[in-house]
Design a protein around this motif. Structure first.
Motif, mmCIF file in Angstrom:
data_model
loop_
_atom_site.group_PDB
_atom_site.id
_atom_site.type_symbol
_atom_site.label_atom_id
_atom_site.label_comp_id
_atom_site.label_asym_id
_atom_site.label_seq_id
_atom_site.Cartn_x
_atom_site.Cartn_y
_atom_site.Cartn_z
ATOM 1 N N SER A 174 2.831 -4.931 12.349
ATOM 2 C CA SER A 174 3.547 -5.487 11.196
ATOM 3 C C SER A 174 2.601 -5.703 10.024
ATOM 4 C CB SER A 174 4.218 -6.806 11.578
ATOM 5 O OG SER A 174 5.172 -6.615 12.610
ATOM 6 N N LEU A 175 1.375 -6.165 10.315
ATOM 7 C CA LEU A 175 0.395 -6.375 9.258
ATOM 8 C C LEU A 175 0.012 -5.048 8.598
ATOM 9 C CD1 LEU A 175 -1.462 -8.285 7.731
ATOM 10 C CD2 LEU A 175 -3.145 -8.026 9.568
ATOM 11 N N ASP A 176 -0.145 -3.997 9.402
ATOM 12 C CA ASP A 176 -0.463 -2.681 8.843
ATOM 13 C C ASP A 176 0.677 -2.165 7.976
ATOM 14 O OD1 ASP A 176 -2.887 -2.711 10.121
ATOM 15 O OD2 ASP A 176 -2.203 -1.547 11.850
ATOM 16 N N GLU A 177 1.930 -2.403 8.412
ATOM 17 C CA GLU A 177 3.074 -1.954 7.633
ATOM 18 C C GLU A 177 3.163 -2.699 6.299
ATOM 19 O OE1 GLU A 177 6.539 0.241 6.747
ATOM 20 O OE2 GLU A 177 4.909 0.519 8.192
ATOM 21 N N ILE A 178 2.895 -3.984 6.319
ATOM 22 C CA ILE A 178 2.920 -4.773 5.078
ATOM 23 C C ILE A 178 1.833 -4.289 4.133
ATOM 24 C CG2 ILE A 178 2.412 -7.063 4.150
ATOM 25 C CD1 ILE A 178 3.975 -8.214 6.487
ATOM 26 N N ARG A 179 0.662 -3.991 4.650
ATOM 27 C CA ARG A 179 -0.405 -3.476 3.795
ATOM 28 C C ARG A 179 -0.047 -2.104 3.224
ATOM 29 N NH1 ARG A 179 -5.399 -5.175 7.844
ATOM 30 N NH2 ARG A 179 -5.603 -7.348 7.114
ATOM 31 N N ARG A 180 0.630 -1.297 4.032
ATOM 32 C CA ARG A 180 1.037 0.017 3.533
ATOM 33 C C ARG A 180 2.060 -0.139 2.413
ATOM 34 N NH1 ARG A 180 5.026 3.554 3.944
ATOM 35 N NH2 ARG A 180 6.235 2.113 5.215
ATOM 36 N N ILE A 181 3.025 -1.051 2.592
ATOM 37 C CA ILE A 181 4.021 -1.286 1.544
ATOM 38 C C ILE A 181 3.348 -1.809 0.282
ATOM 39 C CG2 ILE A 181 6.018 -2.698 0.911
ATOM 40 C CD1 ILE A 181 6.883 -2.578 3.847
ATOM 41 N N ALA A 182 2.394 -2.710 0.450
ATOM 42 C CA ALA A 182 1.687 -3.258 -0.713
ATOM 43 C C ALA A 182 0.923 -2.164 -1.452
ATOM 44 C CB ALA A 182 0.741 -4.376 -0.267
ATOM 45 N N ARG A 183 0.321 -1.224 -0.712
ATOM 46 C CA ARG A 183 -0.398 -0.126 -1.370
ATOM 47 C C ARG A 183 0.551 0.763 -2.155
ATOM 48 N NH1 ARG A 183 -3.194 0.161 3.596
ATOM 49 N NH2 ARG A 183 -1.903 1.948 4.203
#
Length: 319
Positions: A174-183
């Motif tokens: 979930s943390l990786d997905e949030i970082r991807r969305i933020a990028r």
């Protein structure tokens, strides 16, 4: 010389001319009408009326033809494809009407570009704010949860430890997905490393098990302004998103090349093609972004199948 003849007087004079000719024919032609009209007389009057109506209709059609052209343009005009203009020709009010129509189009295109620019600038600001909050608030919270789960798992018995490890893995995903969305919301690599690196990262991001993105970015590109680079990045991002979600493509080519008259970005896939589908919000958004920097966006079938999205930035717009 007098002023231009108004449309009213032009139509009136045409009708008057036709009726005058008809009256003269009835007055001086060797034809009379009995108290009870004979069949021959009725046929002559009926034929004269029909001829008068046909002549009147033909003359009116010629006189009002420029208005028909204005109507066609008004029903097909698209402010996202600017440049459509009418030739200001014809007598009097017709020419003035076409000139006023062209002036109105110029004003509408300018106002549309200005409002779209403000809306897209506000959209970018909102994306930056959301990306920052995702990174600072939710990202830090999930990082703290991961640390807590690790500490509890290290001191837990075996069966519970395994469940906590699974919870750790889900939280990390979930943390990786949030970082991807933020990028995607705020392309920091574009601001820090430039357009070429940002497109490289974008191609890697969209390369999945079922989709291969091949990237070609020329090394001798001219310097582009920040707004131009952002538009190029967003168009490439939207083009790759459409290819991944809707085209059913297996391969996508992402290229940015310099030309004699500017710079061209092209996103070409080998999917099912756009066909007769209407343009959605994504394509219209790309057209609005292109208008902001004076660029031209084209969406057309690609050679061999698929769809090609092309953005041409002329030399005058690169700054």
């Amino acid at each position: 010389m007098g002023g231009p003849v108004s449309l009213f007087w032009r139509i009136f004079s045409l009708n008057a001319a036709v009726l005058t000719v008809a009256a003269l024919v009835l007055l001086f032609a060797p034809v009379t009408v009995s108290t009870t009209a004979r069949m021959t007389e009725a046929v002559i009057i009926f034929a004269g009326t029909i001829a008068t109506l046909i002549a009147n209709a033909a003359l009116l059609r010629v006189g009002l033809r420029p208005l028909a052209r204005v109507t066609r343009v008004m029903t097909t005009i698209d402010l996202l494809r600017p440049g459509t203009r009418l030739a200001a020709e014809g007598p009097g009010e017709i020419s003035a009407l076409m000139h006023a129509f062209n002036t109105m189009l110029e004003r509408l295109e300018h106002e549309r570009a200005s409002s779209a620019g403000r809306a897209l600038a506000a959209q970018e600001d909102e994306r930056h704010r959301i990306a920052q909050e995702l990174h600072d608030e939710i990202g830090q919270t999930l990082t703290a949860v991961l640390l807590d789960l690790k500490r509890v798992a290290d001191s837990s018995p075996g069966p519970v430890r395994d469940q906590l490890r699974q919870a750790q893995e889900s939280t990390r995903n979930s943390l990786d997905e949030i970082r991807r969305i933020a990028r995607r919301l705020r392309p920091g690599v574009l601001e820090e490393l430039g357009l070429a690196s940002a497109l490289r990262a974008l191609a890697i991001e969209f390369t999945t098990a079922g989709l291969t993105v091949r990237r070609q970015v020329a090394s001798d590109l001219p310097a582009l302004g920040k707004d131009v680079e952002l538009v190029v990045y967003r168009v490439a991002q939207e083009g790759l998103t459409n290819a991944a979600r809707h085209s059913g493509a297996h391969q996508v080519e992402l290229s940015l090349q310099g030309q004699a008259d500017g710079v061209r970005l092209c996103v070409r896939d080998d999917g099912r093609g756009i066909g007769a589908a209407t343009e959605g919000a994504g394509l219209r958004g790309m057209r609005e972004r292109a208008l902001l920097i004076g660029a031209t966006l084209t969406v057309e079938p690609a050679p061999g199948g698929g769809t090609a999205v092309s953005l041409h930035i002329p030399t005058a717009a690169q700054a």
